[in-house]
Design a protein around this motif. Sequence first.
Motif, PDB file in Angstrom:
ATOM      1  N   ASP A   1       0.858  -1.191   0.000  1.00 26.13           N
ATOM      2  CA  ASP A   1       0.000   0.000   0.000  1.00 26.13           C
ATOM      3  C   ASP A   1       0.888   1.233   0.000  1.00 26.13           C
ATOM      4  O   ASP A   1       1.728   1.414   0.896  1.00 26.13           O
ATOM      5  CB  ASP A   1      -0.910  -0.010   1.235  1.00 26.13           C
ATOM      6  N   LYS A   2       0.710   2.095  -0.992  1.00 26.81           N
ATOM      7  CA  LYS A   2       1.499   3.313  -1.055  1.00 26.81           C
ATOM      8  C   LYS A   2       1.186   4.260   0.103  1.00 26.81           C
ATOM      9  O   LYS A   2       2.017   5.093   0.460  1.00 26.81           O
ATOM     10  CB  LYS A   2       1.248   4.031  -2.389  1.00 26.81           C
ATOM     11  N   LEU A   3      -0.006   4.142   0.658  1.00 29.79           N
ATOM     12  CA  LEU A   3      -0.419   4.999   1.770  1.00 29.79           C
ATOM     13  C   LEU A   3      -0.340   4.258   3.105  1.00 29.79           C
ATOM     14  O   LEU A   3      -1.071   4.582   4.039  1.00 29.79           O
ATOM     15  CB  LEU A   3      -1.846   5.500   1.540  1.00 29.79           C
ATOM     16  N   PHE A   4       0.539   3.270   3.193  1.00 30.67           N
ATOM     17  CA  PHE A   4       0.624   2.445   4.400  1.00 30.67           C
ATOM     18  C   PHE A   4       0.896   3.291   5.633  1.00 30.67           C
ATOM     19  O   PHE A   4       0.319   3.054   6.700  1.00 30.67           O
ATOM     20  CB  PHE A   4       1.718   1.386   4.216  1.00 30.67           C
TER      21      PHE A   4
ATOM     22  N   PRO B   1      -3.878   3.993   8.797  1.00 31.09           N
ATOM     23  CA  PRO B   1      -4.698   3.967  10.019  1.00 31.09           C
ATOM     24  C   PRO B   1      -5.262   5.332  10.386  1.00 31.09           C
ATOM     25  O   PRO B   1      -6.408   5.431  10.849  1.00 31.09           O
ATOM     26  CB  PRO B   1      -3.715   3.464  11.083  1.00 31.09           C
ATOM     27  N   LEU B   2      -4.475   6.383  10.186  1.00 36.38           N
ATOM     28  CA  LEU B   2      -4.958   7.731  10.488  1.00 36.38           C
ATOM     29  C   LEU B   2      -6.142   8.086   9.601  1.00 36.38           C
ATOM     30  O   LEU B   2      -7.178   8.584  10.085  1.00 36.38           O
ATOM     31  CB  LEU B   2      -3.815   8.735  10.291  1.00 36.38           C
ATOM     32  N   CYS B   3      -6.023   7.843   8.309  1.00 36.73           N
ATOM     33  CA  CYS B   3      -7.114   8.144   7.380  1.00 36.73           C
ATOM     34  C   CYS B   3      -8.350   7.308   7.698  1.00 36.73           C
ATOM     35  O   CYS B   3      -9.478   7.817   7.673  1.00 36.73           O
ATOM     36  CB  CYS B   3      -6.664   7.902   5.942  1.00 36.73           C
ATOM     37  N   SER B   4      -8.152   6.033   8.009  1.00 38.56           N
ATOM     38  CA  SER B   4      -9.291   5.147   8.250  1.00 38.56           C
ATOM     39  C   SER B   4     -10.088   5.583   9.472  1.00 38.56           C
ATOM     40  O   SER B   4     -11.327   5.570   9.450  1.00 38.56           O
ATOM     41  CB  SER B   4      -8.799   3.711   8.425  1.00 38.56           C
ATOM     42  N   GLN B   5      -9.403   5.971  10.544  1.00 37.93           N
ATOM     43  CA  GLN B   5     -10.116   6.364  11.758  1.00 37.93           C
ATOM     44  C   GLN B   5     -10.898   7.650  11.549  1.00 37.93           C
ATOM     45  O   GLN B   5     -12.028   7.781  12.022  1.00 37.93           O
ATOM     46  CB  GLN B   5      -9.132   6.510  12.925  1.00 37.93           C
TER      47      GLN B   5
END
Length: 629
Positions: A251-254, A258-262
């Motif tokens: 994932d390029k945004l690894f 988690p920050l984006c998902s929350q």
Amino acid sequence: MIPSDLPFSFKRLQFPVKVSFAITINKAQGQTFNIPDSSSDSEWSDDEDLYTPISQQDGCLVSDTDEDSIDPNENYLVIPASDEEINTEDEDDIPLSIRYDRLMSKRSLKKKETKPVWVEEHLITPPESTMFTGDINLPENIMCLTDPYQFFSFLFPPTLIKYITDQTNLYASQISPNKLPMICAKEIEQFIGLCLKMSVVKLPTVRHYWGNLGIPSIYNVMSVNRFEEIKRFIHFNDNSQLPARGDYNYDKLFKVRPLCSQVQNIIRSIPKEEHLAVDEQIIPTKSRTSLKQYNPKKPHKWGYKVFVLSGKSGFCYDFDIFAGAQSNVVPESCPNLSASSNVVIRMSYFIPKHCNYKIFFDNWFTSIPLLVYLHKEGILPLGTARLNRLTGLKMPKEKELRKKGRGTFCEMVTNVDEIKITAVSWLDNKVVNMVSTYAGSQPVMEKKRFFKSENIHKVISCPNSVGIYNSYMGGVDLIDSMLGYYRIPLRSKKYYMKIFYHIIDLCVVNAWLLYRRVNNNNESYLPLVDFKILISEVLCEVKRTTPKRKGRPTAEENRTQGLIETKKKRGPCSELPAEDVRLDGMDHYPIHENRNRCKYPTCSQKTMISSANHIIVVKYSKNFVIHKA
């Protein structure tokens, strides 16, 4: 010349073909070759399984790839067009009659798509079928929020602060195990608060804020070395779990996933407005990363592309950072359309179905399958369109519309899967093409336009779909402009830091819009810049010891704050800290200073004592009297 007395039908191929009985023809463009005879004395008839089914009455010659040109009434000898058509090594030995039967059965199963038939008429939709039935009321846990910091902490909760703290210390132990910085959650809050203050007061570099040009509210919070140390180690995911490049789970945004998902999970849970828009925005950066995109039509042409679902107010209900081919995914049970249409499918996945929400998008996303899918899900679409994506549609050319004058329009309607789709072409300065499943040209509106050649204003006709689109499409541009007013200006070589700053700014703007939505009946208006300053002050100054009681404040708790607000309305008064700072009960020691008037609203005496946060709570008289805050 091709002999006409042979019992075979020939088809000319414009690319290399491989004959199924092992004769290879390279670059057979217009060339001819001899077909072996099926008689027993032929030197080519050693393989009986291959030639026995072929007779002079049912021989043929054709490529598998050109199935649509096969006449079922004729017999053909099947020749593969390329090596890709031979799936196994033994397929060359399959009798040709069997291959022919397979080809014809495959063609019979293949459903030939029919082009939509467009008819010039008007789409009239009953109001009952488009009436909005969704719920836009905010839940009680949002309605009980009062001050700006509470709205921000709802979107960026303390659990997320603690997660960032843990990941930051983990990352520091991985790269600097001999000298751990030991960063705490309070310092992460102060770091975010300082970033918000720097977005309001902008200086050339970070160290200028601790120099002669700096302001006490920044350099009194923490030292510049500590600020840069936190900036160096702050992290949002465990690097030891990062998949290798080329791995299926890479994932390029690894590092920010988690920050984006929350944050996404929180904003998706907020009840949405009736009218929503999908568009793209840019996180401005020129860092060296494969995530960077170039869009010449944006104010900031270089940066990370973000797809946003926004309401008319500008509130962001969902976002998706573009990361190349890995972003072209759709949720389960959703159709896989084109890469652009899949964006709208992902953005609309969390919209309540069959409630007649209206969604708007531009011509980059629009396609007929997308309109059909959204309408079947109970979401009414409307967007601009590219005519080459509307199969079978023949609209008048721009020259024909210009002959009839500005304001001319044409509407065509078709039926796809029992769903009516209308397309409208309207001539303004240029031709505008609209497509929808619920809004056509009727009722016709009027717009005032300036005619430069005649130097006068005239009223021209405007289709209803154009007026609706212009009214509700600008939500993403609105939040983009609000983000640009006070964007965090810090620079970094780490690509994920710009995304982190953007999410902080997004949460602040969303919190401000949510604050206005809750207090829409309140006459007092709090500007965005003041809202941001109040949040930064609480993050930098407040030291909470015990959690506050949930729910609305009681009359006794809100009395002092109400008196302060009343005093502000009467005229100019000293600036007071936020309520969270004033009531945190930490380090408010008396300080002797020059004689000033007491800041308690109902007190008119003068005093020489103030607290550490410049709130004079003690009036000086014969006896000390402490005002209850």
